[in-house]
Design a protein around this motif. Structure first.
Motif, PDB file in Angstrom:
ATOM      1  N   THR A 248      -7.052   2.254   3.177  1.00 23.48           N
ATOM      2  CA  THR A 248      -7.972   1.352   2.471  1.00 23.48           C
ATOM      3  C   THR A 248      -7.974  -0.060   3.010  1.00 23.48           C
ATOM      4  N   GLY A 249      -6.928  -0.428   3.777  1.00 20.64           N
ATOM      5  CA  GLY A 249      -6.830  -1.804   4.253  1.00 20.64           C
ATOM      6  C   GLY A 249      -6.238  -2.745   3.227  1.00 20.64           C
ATOM      7  N   SER A 372     -12.568   0.593  13.974  1.00 17.79           N
ATOM      8  CA  SER A 372     -11.757   1.343  13.006  1.00 17.79           C
ATOM      9  C   SER A 372     -10.446   0.621  12.719  1.00 17.79           C
ATOM     10  N   HIS A 374     -10.178  -2.446  12.412  1.00 19.46           N
ATOM     11  CA  HIS A 374     -10.540  -3.492  11.458  1.00 19.46           C
ATOM     12  C   HIS A 374     -11.127  -2.900  10.178  1.00 19.46           C
ATOM     13  N   ARG A 375     -10.841  -1.625   9.903  1.00 18.85           N
ATOM     14  CA  ARG A 375     -11.299  -0.930   8.690  1.00 18.85           C
ATOM     15  C   ARG A 375     -12.814  -0.802   8.649  1.00 18.85           C
ATOM     16  N   MET A 622     -14.569   0.159   5.041  1.00 22.56           N
ATOM     17  CA  MET A 622     -13.641   0.990   4.276  1.00 22.56           C
ATOM     18  C   MET A 622     -12.881   0.227   3.206  1.00 22.56           C
ATOM     19  N   ASP A 623     -12.674  -1.069   3.372  1.00 25.94           N
ATOM     20  CA  ASP A 623     -11.897  -1.811   2.378  1.00 25.94           C
ATOM     21  C   ASP A 623     -12.760  -2.753   1.536  1.00 25.94           C
ATOM     22  N   ARG A 628     -15.824  -8.144   6.994  1.00 27.11           N
ATOM     23  CA  ARG A 628     -15.786  -7.144   8.064  1.00 27.11           C
ATOM     24  C   ARG A 628     -17.126  -7.084   8.809  1.00 27.11           C
TER      25      ARG A 628
END
Length: 695
Positions: A248-249, A372, A374-375, A622-623, A628
């Motif tokens: 999840t980051g 990826s 870096h989420r 993702m987070d 991002r």
């Protein structure tokens, strides 16, 4: 449904293209995709045996491996065997050069051949056989053909030491390039590696360590401190803190205890956990992330497709140029053919297109890997190309720019109703809804009034809900809902977020608030610094609240009160006015899926976003951190720069060396070194994307 299979023994980008074309000529494999950058083939699992048969015909020695069944990765045996062959060839080649005079004195003109012919075959037999095999399959103009013709031509004109040097240097370069490609693939996979190697299966009073793919749903596994949770499940015993950053980051650890849900990829910190598995590994959270990345790396950019087509035309063209260089000058001047044939052979050696064909997909794959890290999941190389041209970005509001956590600020009852009545009716009507507004109303009421019986219920996106509550029709939603049902909104209530009507009479309104995310302002500033000229918002919320969010975050414009289909219409209008660049839309909910799919680049907030929006999106955060998005733009633009550096570098150097070869200023050995060196430098340059930092 396609499945990813790892391919061992194919480290040539042109070979990957050839294999893909051969697979697609077979029924059931028409949609096969060979992703050279990741070393995988995407095919229908029901036709895997046929795929293996085709692979063996086209590239004997290559192997198709299904990691989900526990197949192990090929070892380094192939590389060790190549090193032995190269070493023996180098010894014989050196001996031939050192003792050439002695051998010729003892055995005459054939003395040198005793050492150099075995050296040539040790270094180049796989090249000769590969070229012959390809010719028999109708594939003439490739790298193996060029090297074979160049070395055999050197032997024909009496330059056997040059022929051995060509094959020896080529084999060394080939081995180094294979290792560089493997290392690049490995470093990218390591960054995305969420898959644990083992699971500790509980069997009575003991445990057994097995492959996670073999653990059945409903089994009990044990995870000890410091170990990675291998499968999704529910905690049965134990309590601990888990590190969720890999998935999840999120930097803050999460406490889990019995009945807590945990996901594959979480790292157990300090307590022993026993977990009942809820999904097989192939359907776990970690596998979903890995699958998205694997699928992403197979979607080729226009640049990759162009280079592949270019290489197919380029190689035959080079052969024609070399033939012209060998024949035309001596025919015109009447001079000897040998010097010009030698120059033509040098041209063939330096013309191998490997540097271009290898480094470009690796550059894009490295960009996907850096994202990826870096989420950010970028679903394909073409998405990176779309991001680098981004000029307009459109946000959804709720759950994207804002937290999506509504709080009831105030209740405004109309004449004839009390505050408690308005809130009770609203909470009862919203009792079946999962909308954030509905949850906030129920939370403010402390649930719904059990004494109020709930009858027929209907929810409409963009309007609200209608329900029979205690025998009366209750409407809770926007002014449009009440207007459609013929309930007038009294003056002074028109700017409210939620209106309530009971039995056809206006009952009151609810003021609810949603705060912006902490990083929203920083994200907008970051987008400005990346050169995004137009940033706006499309929302279904009312105009007054949308205006406040737009002003607070520094947006250029906004449109409010939109239904999902109206968002698509407005986005199409924005895209029409932004014909010179690409337009991205950022959203998170189910109702955002159509507009996400319609955008040039659809971006989903994946941490809390719906499955529909994640599936529809080209890029997934993702987070849920908005910052991002500027990072993704930076990665896309760096990837593009490095890809073009590789193209210009490889094409420029090859052009220079081609001229040197034509004018007789380059030996065949130096041509091989130059060709291999350009390919290696391009591969290494591609990996620089992995070191991207937003700072």
């Amino acid at each position: 449904m396609s499945k990813q299979y790892r391919v061992d023994g194919v480290d040539c980008a042109m070979c990957a293209t050839t294999i893909e074309k051969a697979l697609r000529r077979n029924e059931g494999l028409e949609t096969a995709v060979f992703n050279f950058a990741s070393g995988t083939i995407s095919i229908d699992p029901s036709h895997v045996d046929k795929a293996r048969e085709v692979l063996n015909q086209v590239e004997p020695g290559a192997a198709l491996r299904d990691e989900s069944t526990g197949d192990k990765e090929a070892g380094s045996g192939g590389f060790n065997l190549a090193a032995i062959r190269i070493g023996l060839s180098a010894l014989l080649f050196t001996g031939g050069l050192v003792f050439s005079s002695s051998l010729e004195g003892m055995l005459g003109g054939w003395g040198l051949f005793i050492l150099l012919v075995p050296a040539y075959l040790l270094a180049g037999s796989h090249v000769l056989f590969g070229a012959l095999r390809n010719i028999l399959h109708g594939r003439v103009f490739d790298e193996l053909f060029l090297m074979s013709i160049a070395s055999l031509g050197a032997i024909a004109i009496g330059e056997i030491h040059e022929a051995v040097g060509v094959m020896l240097f080529y084999s060394v370069g080939e081995a180094l390039q294979d290792r560089a490609v493997a290392k690049s693939r490995g470093s990218i996979r390591d960054m995305m590696k969420l898959r644990p190697d083992a699971a500790r299966l509980v069997k009575g009073d003991t445990t057994e360590i097995i492959d996670p793919v073999k653990v059945k749903v409903g089994s009990v596994i044990e995870v000890r401190p410091g170990e990675t949770i291998p499968l999704d499940g529910i905690v049965l015993e134990g309590a601990s803190f888990v590190d969720t950053a890999a998935l999840t980051g999120e930097s803050v650890q999460r406490r889990v205890e019995p009945d807590s849900e945990v996901s594959a990829g979480f790292v157990n910190d300090d307590g022993r956990l026993r977990i009942k598995t809820s999904r097989p590994f192939g359907e776990s959270s970690a596998a979903r992330v890995l699958a998205l990345v694997e699928e992403a790396s197979g979607r080729k950019s226009p640049t990759e497709k162009f280079i592949t087509r270019f290489a197919r035309v380029y190689t035959p063209l080079v052969v024609v140029i070399a033939a012209a260089a060998a024949l035309i000058p001596p025919l015109i001047t009447g001079g000897p053919f040998s010097p010009w044939i030698y120059r033509a052979l040098v041209v063939l050696v330096i013309s191998c297109p490997c540097a271009l064909v290898v480094s470009i997909p690796l550059g894009y794959f490295a960009g996907i890997g850096a994202a990826s890290r870096h989420r950010i999941l970028v679903k394909g190389a073409e998405v990176l190309d779309g991001l680098k041209d981004l000029s307009t970005l459109v946000f959804d509001k709720t759950g994207t720019l804002t937290r999506g956590e509504f709080r009831l600020w105030q209740v405004h009852p109309a004449a004839g109703f009390s505050r408690e009545e308005v809130l009770n009716y609203a909470a009862a009507a919203e009792s079946h809804s999962n909308h954030p507004i509905a949850r906030s109303i129920r939370d403010a009421r402390g649930g719904s009034d059990k004494s109020l019986r709930i009858g027929a219920y209907r929810e409409e996106k963009g309007f609200g809900v209608s329900a029979l509550v205690g025998g009366q029709e209750v409407l809770v939603g926007s002014g449009r809902l009440l207007a459609r049902e013929g309930v007038p909104v009294p003056s002074g209530f028109g700017r409210a977020a939620v209106h309530v009507a009971v039995g056809g009479a206006y009952a009151g309104s609810l003021d609810l608030g949603d705060s912006i995310k902490d990083e929203a302002v920083e994200a907008v500033r970051g987008l400005r610094s990346q050169g995004i000229g137009h940033i706006m918002m499309l929302t279904g919320d009312d105009e007054s609240r949308a205006a406040g969010i737009a002003a607070e975050t520094g947006l250029d414009a906004f449109e409010a009160g939109l239904l999902p289909e109206e968002k698509v219409e407005r986005l199409e209008r924005i895209m029409l006015h932004n014909a010179s660049g690409t337009t991205a839309f950022v959203g998170d909910g189910i109702n955002d899926a159509p507009v996400i799919m319609r955008a040039d680049v659809g971006i989903a907030m994946g941490g809390l976003g719906s499955d529909a929006s994640v599936e529809a999106a080209d890029m997934v955060i993702m987070d849920d951190k908005l910052t991002r998005i500027p990072e993704a733009l930076g990665i896309a633009r760096r990837t593009r720069r490095i890809v073009w550096q590789n193209i210009l570098f490889a094409a420029g150097f090859k052009g220079i060396f081609l001229l040197l070869g034509v004018f007789g200023s380059l030996s065949m050995g130096l041509a091989v070194v130059a060709d291999v060196g350009v390919a290696l430098l391009a591969v290494l340059n591609s990996t620089r994307v992995l070191r991207y930092s937003a700072s």
